[in-house]
Structures are given as structure tokens and as C-alpha cells.
Design an enzyme around this catalytic site. Structure first.
Site, PDB file in Angstrom:
ATOM      1  N   ASN A   1       0.949  -1.287   0.002  1.00 16.42           N
ATOM      2  CA  ASN A   1       0.081  -0.003  -0.004  1.00 16.42           C
ATOM      3  C   ASN A   1       0.939   1.296  -0.075  1.00 16.42           C
ATOM      4  O   ASN A   1       0.432   2.343  -0.415  1.00 16.42           O
ATOM      5  CB  ASN A   1      -0.979  -0.071   1.021  1.00 16.42           C
ATOM      6  CG  ASN A   1      -0.230   0.004   2.392  1.00 16.42           C
ATOM      7  OD1 ASN A   1       0.719  -0.617   2.527  1.00 16.42           O
ATOM      8  ND2 ASN A   1      -0.966   0.310   3.390  1.00 16.42           N
TER       9      ASN A   1
ATOM     10  N   GLU B   1       4.911  -4.085  12.173  1.00 18.07           N
ATOM     11  CA  GLU B   1       3.912  -2.877  11.936  1.00 18.07           C
ATOM     12  C   GLU B   1       2.658  -3.549  11.430  1.00 18.07           C
ATOM     13  O   GLU B   1       2.608  -3.813  10.063  1.00 18.07           O
ATOM     14  CB  GLU B   1       4.270  -1.943  11.085  1.00 18.07           C
ATOM     15  CG  GLU B   1       5.379  -1.281  11.732  1.00 18.07           C
ATOM     16  CD  GLU B   1       5.074  -0.245  12.957  1.00 18.07           C
ATOM     17  OE1 GLU B   1       3.815   0.181  12.995  1.00 18.07           O
ATOM     18  OE2 GLU B   1       5.918   0.101  13.857  1.00 18.07           O
TER      19      GLU B   1
ATOM     20  N   CYS C   1      -3.265   1.302   6.648  1.00 17.18           N
ATOM     21  CA  CYS C   1      -3.239   0.510   8.066  1.00 17.18           C
ATOM     22  C   CYS C   1      -3.844   1.704   8.836  1.00 17.18           C
ATOM     23  O   CYS C   1      -4.574   1.173   9.769  1.00 17.18           O
ATOM     24  CB  CYS C   1      -1.647   0.259   8.413  1.00 17.18           C
ATOM     25  SG  CYS C   1      -0.697   1.573   8.410  1.00 17.18           S
TER      26      CYS C   1
ATOM     27  N   GLU D   1       8.102   2.435  14.957  1.00 14.83           N
ATOM     28  CA  GLU D   1       9.004   2.965  13.642  1.00 14.83           C
ATOM     29  C   GLU D   1       9.006   4.448  13.769  1.00 14.83           C
ATOM     30  O   GLU D   1       8.422   5.074  14.603  1.00 14.83           O
ATOM     31  CB  GLU D   1       8.299   2.768  12.461  1.00 14.83           C
ATOM     32  CG  GLU D   1       8.384   1.200  12.123  1.00 14.83           C
ATOM     33  CD  GLU D   1       8.415   0.805  10.451  1.00 14.83           C
ATOM     34  OE1 GLU D   1       9.383   0.242   9.946  1.00 14.83           O
ATOM     35  OE2 GLU D   1       7.242   1.044   9.847  1.00 14.83           O
TER      36      GLU D   1
HETATM   37  P1  NAD Z   1       0.797  -9.136   3.863  1.00 14.25           P
HETATM   38  O1  NAD Z   1       1.027  -9.654   5.181  1.00 14.25           O
HETATM   39  O2  NAD Z   1       0.209 -10.131   3.009  1.00 14.25           O
HETATM   40  O3  NAD Z   1       2.427  -9.045   3.080  1.00 14.25           O
HETATM   41  C1  NAD Z   1       3.323  -8.079   3.387  1.00 14.25           C
HETATM   42  C2  NAD Z   1       4.530  -8.322   3.065  1.00 14.25           C
HETATM   43  O4  NAD Z   1       5.115  -9.858   3.723  1.00 14.25           O
HETATM   44  C3  NAD Z   1       4.788  -8.648   1.699  1.00 14.25           C
HETATM   45  O5  NAD Z   1       6.173  -8.384   1.142  1.00 14.25           O
HETATM   46  C4  NAD Z   1       4.616 -10.292   1.134  1.00 14.25           C
HETATM   47  O6  NAD Z   1       5.135 -10.602   0.343  1.00 14.25           O
HETATM   48  C5  NAD Z   1       5.333 -10.742   2.662  1.00 14.25           C
HETATM   49  N1  NAD Z   1       4.721 -12.089   3.159  1.00 14.25           N
HETATM   50  C6  NAD Z   1       3.598 -12.686   3.036  1.00 14.25           C
HETATM   51  N2  NAD Z   1       3.614 -13.957   3.622  1.00 14.25           N
HETATM   52  C7  NAD Z   1       4.601 -14.087   4.278  1.00 14.25           C
HETATM   53  C8  NAD Z   1       5.356 -14.746   5.227  1.00 14.25           C
HETATM   54  N3  NAD Z   1       4.604 -15.981   5.189  1.00 14.25           N
HETATM   55  N4  NAD Z   1       6.525 -14.829   5.611  1.00 14.25           N
HETATM   56  C9  NAD Z   1       7.298 -13.594   5.344  1.00 14.25           C
HETATM   57  N5  NAD Z   1       6.587 -12.596   4.473  1.00 14.25           N
HETATM   58  C10 NAD Z   1       5.649 -13.059   3.832  1.00 14.25           C
HETATM   59  O7  NAD Z   1       0.271  -7.528   3.665  1.00 14.25           O
HETATM   60  P2  NAD Z   1      -0.234  -6.734   2.574  1.00 14.25           P
HETATM   61  O8  NAD Z   1      -1.406  -7.470   1.954  1.00 14.25           O
HETATM   62  O9  NAD Z   1       0.886  -6.631   1.561  1.00 14.25           O
HETATM   63  O10 NAD Z   1      -0.278  -5.367   3.037  1.00 14.25           O
HETATM   64  C11 NAD Z   1      -1.519  -4.816   3.682  1.00 14.25           C
HETATM   65  C12 NAD Z   1      -1.447  -5.134   5.259  1.00 14.25           C
HETATM   66  O11 NAD Z   1      -0.369  -4.213   5.679  1.00 14.25           O
HETATM   67  C13 NAD Z   1      -2.761  -4.677   6.142  1.00 14.25           C
HETATM   68  O12 NAD Z   1      -2.974  -5.498   7.111  1.00 14.25           O
HETATM   69  C14 NAD Z   1      -2.198  -3.401   6.516  1.00 14.25           C
HETATM   70  O13 NAD Z   1      -2.899  -2.811   7.930  1.00 14.25           O
HETATM   71  C15 NAD Z   1      -0.654  -3.646   6.864  1.00 14.25           C
HETATM   72  N6  NAD Z   1       0.135  -2.377   6.980  1.00 14.25           N
HETATM   73  C16 NAD Z   1       0.332  -1.974   8.183  1.00 14.25           C
HETATM   74  C17 NAD Z   1       1.049  -0.847   8.124  1.00 14.25           C
HETATM   75  C18 NAD Z   1       1.514  -0.322   9.828  1.00 14.25           C
HETATM   76  O14 NAD Z   1       2.796   0.604   9.804  1.00 14.25           O
HETATM   77  N7  NAD Z   1       1.086  -0.732  10.965  1.00 14.25           N
HETATM   78  C19 NAD Z   1       1.561  -0.050   7.307  1.00 14.25           C
HETATM   79  C20 NAD Z   1       1.086  -0.468   5.997  1.00 14.25           C
HETATM   80  C21 NAD Z   1       0.207  -1.755   5.883  1.00 14.25           C
END
Ligand code: NAD
Length: 506
Positions: free
Chosen positions: A161, A259, A293, A471
Site C-alpha cells: 500500500n 507494524e 493501515c 517505527e
Molecule cells: P501481507 O502480510 O500479505 O504482506 C506483507 C509482506 O509480507 C509482503 O512483502 C509479502 O510478500 C510478505 N509475506 C507474505 N507472507 C509472508 C510470510 N509467510 N512470511 C514472510 N513474509 C511474508 O500484507 P499486505 O497485504 O501486503 O499489506 C496490507 C497489510 O499491511 C494490512 O494489514 C495493513 O494494515 C498492513 N500495513 C500496516 C502498516 C503499519 O505500519 N502498521 C503499514 C502499511 C500496511
């Protein structure tokens, strides 16, 4: 197996960055990345596998154990980070355009993300020279002091995102402290992370310090998180993925920062500035098509203003300009993928099944030029109760749950009733109420009379299942460094077991 798409002027072939070199995957495999505006390919990306994880981790390990980066003076590291910021600013047009094409966020936001990323590198360029330990007074003839040393090799995994900005939040403080790293972007949005890796190289950061590998989270992400030569994991993504990462990290007791997701409340009292709270509340949910998020996805409206506020809010939500995110006039672009679009529409169905009232939107937008993209109307559900799925689960789309309230105690109970605790906004002119409520809401970030803002100077992170650690700000430097205590014997007398030194037992 290579993807069927060939490189053309519209479809660019990218390389990973490992050990300072631009490289394909060891197997030669690739995958395509598409534009959510058209669902057509825009890039061919190396599909990393376990061999590439090994190469990248070893490059980072060697750069940390033997390379110049952790041994440079802080000022030298600071200068390199300033050069990264300068290169980002110089390439803002190109990078913002690619970010918009790859993740669908509107061009104005992408330009903001490039600028915020440059600001972030500049902030940590400053902090690089401000990392010091302490001298601790002792009860005896001892000199005791602490050193702040880098943690080592960091695996940094980011979501789709904010592809560039989340990478900048991770790279800049890690580098300022002298760590080396492997960045893994989300598979759907790898382009600007690759460019950031190249920029770090162009800025003179030594080979092997910044490695960027692209590949599936399940294989590449998990291998990074379990690798014994990785010292720290910094992850941004879904809460469920965060739980898995904690398990993987436990094998070798890695330091972990998470995060994660959110379901943040946006609270409006009758004494709030009416126009400002409406515009701010629209911004808080619909920017980046709700894929933040920190999106304020639950709008708590006091009963005395509920009807008036909602009718004006809905009227303005309907006027949000949906369209091509590269157009400077567009206010809301597509969501990231067809799958995500389907998921969001499924939640709209759940909301109606659970008894919420659809006040606006709830449908796909597929007219004319938008037919091939993943567009969704800004959506509002009214009369949501705190226990409904719409009020409990993170949807990650432009869908708002309106929850009426009467008393502050009832509000606090409902606002705190999810597994998340990332952010909250309070709209009121009553300063006592604002500050009291800011303490009662379980969230890492509270904004008063402002929708949402996360500059590098302020700490950012979640309570409860929204995260672990922080962060940004000075706080993150504690998580990219470790404390070493050094004690020096100053006693002129010979060492004497339990005698007079260092602290007599009686
Ligand atoms: P996601 O957890 O599916 O993926 C995030 C990253 O993790 C990607 O690079 C993905 O390839 C990797 N990944 C996926 N499965 C993994 C595993 N089993 N082991 C290690 N890495 C793995 O999340 P998304 O769909 O890309 O992003 C959306 C989510 O991110 C939402 O839940 C959002 O709230 C969160 N987010 C949080 C923040 C914050 O700072 N709190 C900021 C932005 C997004």
C-alpha cells in the site's frame, strides 16, 4: 519458467540488487507486475527463490562482518543518506509515476510519498551522528559506559500500500545505525523498491549493504525470517503474517519489529468544527482508496449530530472524483487487485447480512475508461454495531462503518473493542475531553482535530495486535541498535576477591 510477457517500451524488465549488482533470479524465473488501473502488465520481475535468499543474506552478512559500512564514521554514513534523499528528489517525476502505475494510488499521493521518503532519509542522516551511549556513575573505582552498536543483518519486508515509503521508513534508520539489509517488497508492487535499491548504490552505499530481492512472501519471506544469519526482522503487513513471522524468528531469537493491521476509530463530537471534521473524516478513510493501515474505518458519530453529519458526509463522498490515478484531478484510484476488489465487495455483502444500512456506494465502478480497473465507490454503512464484522475486521478498501454513540464511556468501550490499536482521531473543541480521551483510547497514534499524519520525527506503531515496537523518530533507533556495557577498572589496589573491591559485601 519465465512469464509469457515480453519486455517492450511499456513493459520494463527489472533486476534485483544483490551484492551491489543488478541480477536476475538464480533460476532465471520471472513474474509480471500489473497496473491496477488496467490490469495490464507494466513490468517483468525476477522471481527469487531460496538460492537468491542465500546470496542476498550472505552479501549482507559479509558487508556487515567485514565491509566498511558499520565501520565508517557516522558523518560518512550521514552524507550517503543525504545523497539518497537528493537522488529521490531529483527523480520524483519518474518514481511517482511508476508508483502510481504499479499500486494505483493517485499521483498527488505518490509525489507526496517520494517527498516523505526523501524527508525520512534526511531525518535519519541527521540522527546518524546523534547516536551515543551514556556514562554511568558506579559505586566504586570503575568507569562504566555504554555503546550503541548496530544489530547486524536486517530482513525488511514491506507491503503493497506504500511500496516506497514503507521501504524508506525501514532502510533509513537501519542504515543510519550501520546495519546491512535485505529488502523484500510485496510481489504486486516491487518496482519502486528496486529503484530505491539502485539509488542507494548510486549514492555510494557500499556493495552488499542494501540488497533487494523480489519473490513470493511464502517462500522468500519465510526463508529470510528463518535464516540463521539474519539478526533482525522488520515487517509491515497483515497481523496474521506477523504472527507467522514471530514463530519463524523464534528459532534463532531474532529481534523483531512488527507494524500490522488496524481498525482505527474516528470520533466526532457535537462541538467539533463541522466543515473541517467532515473533510478530515473523508480524507481519513478514502485516501489511497482506504488501503492504509491507519485508515479511520470506524466513524463514531455522536447521536446529536449523526443525521446532519452523515447526510453532508455522504453527499461529499459521492462527489469524490474516481478515475485514472495518473490524472492530477483524480481523488481516488483503483484498489490493488481484482482479488482485493472481490474481497471488499464481499465485506459489503456481510455488512448488509449483519443488518447495517448501506448509505452510499457499495459497488464496483466500471464505466468507460475504468472498465478494466479495480475501482470501487466510496462506501458508507450506517447503524453499524461494534460487534459486526464490518466493525471488527480489517477490510483494506474504501468502506466506512458509521457507529452512533451517546456517552463517552460507551464510546471508549466500543472504540477499544477490536484486536487492533493502531491509530485514532478525535474531533472536538473541548480540550479537556480531547486530552482525556487521547489517554483512554488504546492506540499508538492519536490525532486531535487532524485526520492522520506520520512525519519521521514522531514515533509510529501499534498497541495490541497492531504491532510490536515502533517505527520512525528516535525510538526506532533503539530497535536498530543494541546496547553494550563496558566497564573499566580504575582501582590502583590489586584485585582482592571479596575484599575491598569493587563493592564490599558488608
Ligand atoms: P501481507 O502480510 O500479505 O504482506 C506483507 C509482506 O509480507 C509482503 O512483502 C509479502 O510478500 C510478505 N509475506 C507474505 N507472507 C509472508 C510470510 N509467510 N512470511 C514472510 N513474509 C511474508 O500484507 P499486505 O497485504 O501486503 O499489506 C496490507 C497489510 O499491511 C494490512 O494489514 C495493513 O494494515 C498492513 N500495513 C500496516 C502498516 C503499519 O505500519 N502498521 C503499514 C502499511 C500496511
Amino acid at each position: 519458467m519465465a512469464v509469457e510477457v515480453a519486455a517492450t517500451p511499456e513493459v520494463v524488465a527489472y533486476s534485483m540488487v544483490i551484492g551491489g549488482k543488478s541480477v536476475p533470479a538464480a533460476t532465471g524465473e520471472t513474474f509480471k507486475t500489473v497496473s491496477p488501473t488496467t490490469n495490464k502488465p507494466i513490468g517483468i520481475i525476477p522471481k527469487a527463490g531460496l538460492e537468491d535468499v542465500e546470496r542476498a543474506v550472505m552479501a549482507a552478512r559479509q558487508a556487515f562482518d567485514e565491509g566498511p559500512w558499520p565501520r565508517m564514521t557516522p558523518l560518512e554514513r550521514s552524507r550517503a543518506l543525504h545523497r539518497v534523499a537528493t537522488l529521490l528528489r531529483e527523480r520524483i517525476d519518474e518514481i511517482a509515476r511508476l508508483e502510481t502505475m504499479n499500486c494505483g494510488k493517485i499521483i498527488v499521493e505518490s509525489r507526496g510519498d517520494v517527498t516523505s521518503s526523501a524527508n525520512c532519509f534526511e531525518y535519519y542522516a541527521g540522527l546518524a551522528t546523534q547516536l551515543w551511549g551514556e556514562q554511568i556513575p558506579m559505586n566504586g573505582p570503575l568507569l562504566d559506559y555504554t555503546l550503541r552498536e548496530p544489530v547486524g543483518v536486517c530482513a525488511q519486508i514491506v507491503p503493497w500500500n506504500f511500496p516506497l515509503l514503507m521501504a524508506a521508513w525501514k532502510l533509513a534508520p537501519a542504515l543510519a545505525a550501520g546495519n546491512t539489509l535485505i529488502l523484500k517488497p510485496a510481489s504486486v508492487t516491487p518496482i519502486t523498491a528496486i529503484i530505491l535499491g539502485e539509488i542507494c548504490r548510486d549514492a555510494g552505499i557500499p556493495d552488499g549493504v542494501v540488497n533487494v530481492i523480489t519473490g513470493p512472501g511464502k517462500e522468500v519471506g519465510e526463508a529470510l525470517c528463518a535464516h540463521p544469519a539474519v539478526d533482525k526482522i522488520a515487517f509491515t503487513g497483515e497481523t496474521e503474517t506477523g504472527k507467522r513471522i514471530l514463530q519463524l524468528a523464534s528459532g534463532t531469537i531474532k529481534k523483531v519489529t512488527l507494524e500490522l493491521g488496524g481498525k482505527s476509530p474516528n470520533i466526532v463530537f457535537p462541538d467539533a468544527d463541522f466543515p473541517e471534521s467532515i473533510d478530515g473524516s473523508l480524507f481519513a478513510i478514502y485516501t489511497n482508496a482506504g488501503q492504509r493501515c491507519t485508515a479511520r474505518t470506524r466513524l463514531f458519530l455522536h447521536k446529536d449530530i449523526h443525521d446532519r453529519f452523515l447526510s453532508e458526509f455522504v453527499e461529499k463522498a459521492r462527489r469524490i472524483r474516481i478515475g485514472d490515478p495518473l490524472d492530477f484531478e483524480t481523488q481516488m484510484g483503483p484498489v490493488i487487485s481484482r482479488t482485493q476488489q472481490q474481497r471488499i465487495l464481499q465485506y459489503c455483502q456481510f455488512a448488509q447480512d449483519d443488518g447495517a444500512i448501506l448509505a452510499s456506494g457499495g459497488r464496483r465502478v466500471a464505466d468507460g475508461a475504468l472498465a478494466d480497473g479495480n475501482f470501487i465507490e466510496p462506501t458508507v454503512f450506517d447503524q453499524v454495531t461494534a460487534d459486526m464484522r464490518l466493525a471488527q475486521e480489517e477490510i483494506f478498501g474504501p468502506v466506512l462503518a458509521v457507529i452512533p454513540f451517546e456517552t463517552e464511556d460507551e464510546l471508549v468501550r466500543m472504540a477499544n473493542s477490536t484486536i487492533y490499536g493502531l491509530a485514532a482521531t478525535i474531533w472536538t473543541r473541548d480540550i479537556k475531553r480531547a486530552h482525556t480521551l487521547a489517554r483512554r483510547i488504546q492506540a499508538g497514534n492519536v490525532s486531535i482535530n487532524y485526520p492522520t499524519v506520520n512525519p519521521p520525527e514522531a514515533p509510529f506503531g501499534g498497541y495490541k495486535q497492531s504491532g510490536l515496537g515502533r517505527e520512525l523518530s528516535r525510538h526506532v533507533m533503539d530497535l536498530y541498535t543494541q546496547v553494550k556495557n563496558v566497564v573499566v577498572n580504575l582501582n590502583p589496589e590489586p584485585f582482592d576477591w571479596y575484599g575491598r573491591w569493587p563493592t564490599p559485601p558488608r
